[in-house]
Scaffold this motif. Structure first.
Motif, PDB file in Angstrom:
ATOM      1  N   LEU A  80     -44.112 -33.370 -17.519  1.00 53.23           N
ATOM      2  CA  LEU A  80     -42.751 -33.212 -18.402  1.00 53.23           C
ATOM      3  C   LEU A  80     -41.808 -32.083 -17.728  1.00 53.23           C
ATOM      4  CD1 LEU A  80     -43.781 -33.910 -21.984  1.00 53.23           C
ATOM      5  CD2 LEU A  80     -42.199 -35.387 -20.686  1.00 53.23           C
ATOM      6  N   GLY A  81     -42.379 -31.107 -17.243  1.00 47.09           N
ATOM      7  CA  GLY A  81     -41.738 -29.859 -16.308  1.00 47.09           C
ATOM      8  C   GLY A  81     -41.091 -30.290 -15.424  1.00 47.09           C
ATOM      9  N   MET A  82     -41.584 -31.643 -14.818  1.00 46.45           N
ATOM     10  CA  MET A  82     -40.959 -32.008 -13.570  1.00 46.45           C
ATOM     11  C   MET A  82     -39.799 -32.940 -13.872  1.00 46.45           C
ATOM     12  SD  MET A  82     -43.937 -32.487 -10.972  1.00 46.45           S
ATOM     13  CE  MET A  82     -43.172 -32.142  -9.478  1.00 46.45           C
ATOM     14  N   HIS A  83     -39.496 -33.200 -15.140  1.00 45.47           N
ATOM     15  CA  HIS A  83     -38.700 -34.118 -15.576  1.00 45.47           C
ATOM     16  C   HIS A  83     -37.190 -34.093 -14.850  1.00 45.47           C
ATOM     17  CE1 HIS A  83     -35.524 -35.031 -18.694  1.00 45.47           C
ATOM     18  NE2 HIS A  83     -36.267 -35.828 -18.908  1.00 45.47           N
ATOM     19  N   ARG A  84     -36.636 -32.843 -14.633  1.00 47.39           N
ATOM     20  CA  ARG A  84     -35.358 -32.668 -13.967  1.00 47.39           C
ATOM     21  C   ARG A  84     -35.366 -33.301 -12.512  1.00 47.39           C
ATOM     22  NH1 ARG A  84     -34.276 -27.965 -10.471  1.00 47.39           N
ATOM     23  NH2 ARG A  84     -36.181 -26.840 -10.531  1.00 47.39           N
ATOM     24  N   LYS A  85     -36.476 -33.588 -11.956  1.00 52.05           N
ATOM     25  CA  LYS A  85     -36.723 -33.957 -10.613  1.00 52.05           C
ATOM     26  C   LYS A  85     -36.606 -35.383 -10.397  1.00 52.05           C
ATOM     27  CE  LYS A  85     -39.204 -30.156  -9.019  1.00 52.05           C
ATOM     28  NZ  LYS A  85     -38.265 -29.209  -8.866  1.00 52.05           N
ATOM     29  N   PHE A  86     -36.799 -36.208 -11.559  1.00 50.97           N
ATOM     30  CA  PHE A  86     -36.897 -37.591 -11.634  1.00 50.97           C
ATOM     31  C   PHE A  86     -35.386 -38.292 -11.937  1.00 50.97           C
ATOM     32  CE2 PHE A  86     -41.285 -36.986 -13.270  1.00 50.97           C
ATOM     33  CZ  PHE A  86     -41.789 -36.932 -11.972  1.00 50.97           C
ATOM     34  N   ARG A  87     -35.085 -39.311 -11.260  1.00 52.02           N
ATOM     35  CA  ARG A  87     -33.906 -39.822 -11.616  1.00 52.02           C
ATOM     36  C   ARG A  87     -34.087 -40.591 -13.100  1.00 52.02           C
ATOM     37  NH1 ARG A  87     -33.124 -44.172  -7.668  1.00 52.02           N
ATOM     38  NH2 ARG A  87     -34.772 -43.403  -6.535  1.00 52.02           N
ATOM     39  N   HIS A  88     -35.412 -40.824 -13.449  1.00 47.26           N
ATOM     40  CA  HIS A  88     -35.241 -41.637 -14.973  1.00 47.26           C
ATOM     41  C   HIS A  88     -36.018 -40.629 -15.492  1.00 47.26           C
ATOM     42  CE1 HIS A  88     -34.982 -44.949 -12.024  1.00 47.26           C
ATOM     43  NE2 HIS A  88     -34.413 -45.705 -13.341  1.00 47.26           N
ATOM     44  N   GLY A  89     -35.457 -40.371 -16.971  1.00 47.83           N
ATOM     45  CA  GLY A  89     -35.531 -39.364 -17.660  1.00 47.83           C
ATOM     46  C   GLY A  89     -36.986 -39.274 -18.515  1.00 47.83           C
ATOM     47  N   HIS A  90     -37.667 -40.209 -18.820  1.00 52.31           N
ATOM     48  CA  HIS A  90     -38.721 -40.419 -19.515  1.00 52.31           C
ATOM     49  C   HIS A  90     -40.057 -40.471 -18.543  1.00 52.31           C
ATOM     50  CE1 HIS A  90     -36.901 -40.098 -23.149  1.00 52.31           C
ATOM     51  NE2 HIS A  90     -36.199 -40.930 -22.846  1.00 52.31           N
ATOM     52  N   VAL A  91     -41.113 -39.836 -18.530  1.00 53.40           N
ATOM     53  CA  VAL A  91     -42.101 -39.891 -17.706  1.00 53.40           C
ATOM     54  C   VAL A  91     -42.884 -41.154 -17.877  1.00 53.40           C
ATOM     55  CG1 VAL A  91     -44.538 -39.057 -17.268  1.00 53.40           C
ATOM     56  CG2 VAL A  91     -42.734 -37.536 -17.575  1.00 53.40           C
ATOM     57  N   THR A  92     -42.763 -41.431 -19.183  1.00 51.55           N
ATOM     58  CA  THR A  92     -43.295 -43.074 -19.421  1.00 51.55           C
ATOM     59  C   THR A  92     -42.775 -43.964 -18.594  1.00 51.55           C
ATOM     60  OG1 THR A  92     -41.937 -43.253 -21.387  1.00 51.55           O
ATOM     61  CG2 THR A  92     -44.379 -42.590 -21.594  1.00 51.55           C
ATOM     62  N   GLU A  93     -41.217 -43.941 -18.359  1.00 47.99           N
ATOM     63  CA  GLU A  93     -40.821 -44.979 -17.676  1.00 47.99           C
ATOM     64  C   GLU A  93     -41.172 -45.071 -16.089  1.00 47.99           C
ATOM     65  OE1 GLU A  93     -36.430 -44.891 -19.845  1.00 47.99           O
ATOM     66  OE2 GLU A  93     -36.511 -44.205 -17.724  1.00 47.99           O
ATOM     67  N   LEU A  94     -42.009 -44.013 -15.564  1.00 49.77           N
ATOM     68  CA  LEU A  94     -42.224 -44.014 -14.299  1.00 49.77           C
ATOM     69  C   LEU A  94     -43.415 -45.007 -13.986  1.00 49.77           C
ATOM     70  CD1 LEU A  94     -42.297 -40.017 -13.638  1.00 49.77           C
ATOM     71  CD2 LEU A  94     -40.656 -41.753 -12.787  1.00 49.77           C
ATOM     72  N   PHE A  95     -44.153 -44.982 -15.077  1.00 45.03           N
ATOM     73  CA  PHE A  95     -45.220 -45.737 -15.022  1.00 45.03           C
ATOM     74  C   PHE A  95     -44.854 -47.380 -14.802  1.00 45.03           C
ATOM     75  CE2 PHE A  95     -46.597 -42.130 -16.845  1.00 45.03           C
ATOM     76  CZ  PHE A  95     -47.632 -41.524 -16.033  1.00 45.03           C
ATOM     77  N   ARG A  96     -43.488 -47.814 -15.269  1.00 46.06           N
ATOM     78  CA  ARG A  96     -43.304 -48.981 -15.479  1.00 46.06           C
ATOM     79  C   ARG A  96     -42.452 -49.540 -14.000  1.00 46.06           C
ATOM     80  NH1 ARG A  96     -40.227 -48.845 -19.918  1.00 46.06           N
ATOM     81  NH2 ARG A  96     -41.290 -47.546 -21.232  1.00 46.06           N
ATOM     82  N   LEU A  97     -41.988 -48.674 -13.566  1.00 45.42           N
ATOM     83  CA  LEU A  97     -40.831 -48.845 -12.529  1.00 45.42           C
ATOM     84  C   LEU A  97     -41.716 -48.812 -11.232  1.00 45.42           C
ATOM     85  CD1 LEU A  97     -37.727 -46.932 -13.644  1.00 45.42           C
ATOM     86  CD2 LEU A  97     -38.171 -49.205 -13.746  1.00 45.42           C
ATOM     87  N   PRO A  98     -41.890 -50.066 -10.384  1.00 46.82           N
ATOM     88  CA  PRO A  98     -42.632 -49.808  -8.953  1.00 46.82           C
ATOM     89  C   PRO A  98     -41.759 -48.938  -8.073  1.00 46.82           C
ATOM     90  CG  PRO A  98     -41.816 -52.030  -9.595  1.00 46.82           C
ATOM     91  CD  PRO A  98     -41.442 -51.198 -10.866  1.00 46.82           C
ATOM     92  N   ASN A  99     -40.617 -48.880  -7.900  1.00 43.23           N
ATOM     93  CA  ASN A  99     -39.839 -48.180  -7.098  1.00 43.23           C
ATOM     94  C   ASN A  99     -40.001 -46.566  -7.173  1.00 43.23           C
ATOM     95  OD1 ASN A  99     -37.955 -47.997  -9.286  1.00 43.23           O
ATOM     96  ND2 ASN A  99     -36.343 -48.371  -8.139  1.00 43.23           N
ATOM     97  N   GLN A 100     -40.722 -46.424  -8.559  1.00 42.62           N
ATOM     98  CA  GLN A 100     -40.952 -44.680  -8.668  1.00 42.62           C
ATOM     99  C   GLN A 100     -42.301 -44.378  -8.555  1.00 42.62           C
ATOM    100  OE1 GLN A 100     -38.467 -42.606 -10.277  1.00 42.62           O
ATOM    101  NE2 GLN A 100     -36.958 -44.216  -9.710  1.00 42.62           N
ATOM    102  N   ARG A 101     -43.192 -45.226  -8.051  1.00 43.86           N
ATOM    103  CA  ARG A 101     -44.408 -45.046  -7.703  1.00 43.86           C
ATOM    104  C   ARG A 101     -44.828 -43.923  -6.764  1.00 43.86           C
ATOM    105  NH1 ARG A 101     -48.629 -46.335 -10.781  1.00 43.86           N
ATOM    106  NH2 ARG A 101     -47.585 -48.518 -10.883  1.00 43.86           N
ATOM    107  N   ARG A 102     -44.044 -43.965  -5.812  1.00 47.10           N
ATOM    108  CA  ARG A 102     -44.455 -42.676  -4.900  1.00 47.10           C
ATOM    109  C   ARG A 102     -44.102 -41.339  -5.495  1.00 47.10           C
ATOM    110  NH1 ARG A 102     -41.575 -42.873   0.544  1.00 47.10           N
ATOM    111  NH2 ARG A 102     -42.791 -41.232   1.674  1.00 47.10           N
ATOM    112  N   GLU A 103     -42.630 -41.470  -6.053  1.00 51.50           N
ATOM    113  CA  GLU A 103     -42.344 -40.156  -6.652  1.00 51.50           C
ATOM    114  C   GLU A 103     -43.364 -39.789  -7.749  1.00 51.50           C
ATOM    115  OE1 GLU A 103     -38.799 -40.455  -9.191  1.00 51.50           O
ATOM    116  OE2 GLU A 103     -37.835 -38.806  -8.069  1.00 51.50           O
TER     117      GLU A 103
END
Ligand SMILES: Nc1ncnc2c1ncn2[C@@H]1O[C@H](COP(=O)(O)OP(=O)(O)O)[C@@H](O)[C@H]1O
Ligand SMILES: [Mg+2]
Length: 273
Positions: free
Chosen positions: A106-129
């Motif tokens: 959650l501390g890296m939140h501002r570095k992500f284009r998508h706000g919620h960490v949980t979203e990262l687990f669903r979006l394939p294009n966010q996998r590397r990030e």
């Protein structure tokens, strides 16, 4: 204000805060410099209120706070983090039923284009990030001896370890300024040693400006070349550990008369710090 030639990354200028008729801060001027800055004073002096102003939870009644000369007053709390101000709380604010790693992410939140960490687990294009972020967080936990706890539920950790998790969450945001509100309270000696080792490393390597509120005077005096003493919303003394612990105003308001004698007897016994 102190006259250090280094540009202060963080300044308080004539800061006043009142809650209703209760004047909590009255004309506080501080230039926090890179390295360890101590902020001490009796309970109720206004120490946490200073952090709340800096992180945007409380508005100044008069005066304000500046980061690299930029007025912070119109920035929302999340924008303060983006601008490089991270903090921890007197009682850690963590999601207890999330894992330790999720809390640090959650501390890296501002570095992500998508706000919620949980979203990262669903979006394939966010996998590397996501993989990179996890690596950064695990490395941070490793620095503070908690990598083995990364996948545990946060609520299962001791209070001391939870406080260190919060420090890790603040540090992965890569702050310029880190505000720690009583980080050693509730920690065992071993945890304090690990915490300080990690903090010293970040201060040295990243030129971090670290402000630490702490009642453990031995810790503050060993760590901070400059210490500010707040009493009833005013800075009553500032300077080196020696200067403030021998200042009659500080002895009277905070340390107590017995402190000076006890301190002389105990000198040299700060090996844990
Ligand atoms: N949000 C608030 N609303 C009203 N009073 C507050 C608020 N925050 C702090 N105070 C009051 O301000 C004073 C200073 O509190 P605080 O900054 O938490 O002190 P410290 O951290 O030095 O112990 C206390 O009297 C406290 O009750
Ligand atoms: Mg406080």
């Amino acid at each position: 204000m102190n006259s250090a030639s280094t540009t202060a990354p963080l300044s308080l200028d004539d800061l006043h805060v009142s809650f209703g008729g209760n004047r909590v801060l009255e004309g506080v001027n501080i230039d926090f410099v890179p390295g360890f800055n101590g902020l001490i004073g009796p309970n109720g002096a206004g120490k946490t209120t200073i952090f709340n102003v800096l992180s945007g939870y409380v508005k100044a009644t008069r005066g304000g706070a500046f980061l690299d000369g930029k007025d912070l007053s119109d920035l929302k709390p999340t924008d303060r983090v983006s601008n490089g101000i991270s903090r921890t709380f007197q009682s850690p604010k963590l999601i207890l039923d999330a894992t330790v790693l999720e809390n640090v992410l959650l501390g890296m939140h501002r570095k992500f284009r998508h706000g919620h960490v949980t979203e990262l687990f669903r979006l394939p294009n966010q996998r590397r990030e996501e993989d990179q972020a996890r690596e950064v967080c695990i490395d941070m936990l490793e620095e503070f001896g908690l990598a083995e706890d990364a996948h545990k539920e946060t609520g299962d950790l001791s209070l001391g370890s939870q406080k260190i998790v919060e420090v890790c969450r603040a540090l992965v945001a890569e702050p310029k300024v880190l505000l720690l509100d009583e980080p050693a309270a509730g920690l065992g000696a071993n945890d304090v040693t690990i915490l300080l080792k990690g903090l010293r490393k970040f201060v040295q390597e990243k030129n971090l400006c670290l402000v630490i509120i702490e009642h453990d005077l031995e810790l503050v005096t060993a760590l901070c070349p400059i210490i500010y003493v707040l009493h009833f919303g005013r800075i009553i003394s500032e300077g080196s550990a020696e200067a403030i612990t021998t200042d009659p105003a500080v002895i009277e308001a905070y340390l107590g008369k017995g402190y000076a004698q006890d301190n002389e007897k105990d000198q040299g016994d700060s090996s844990a710090i």
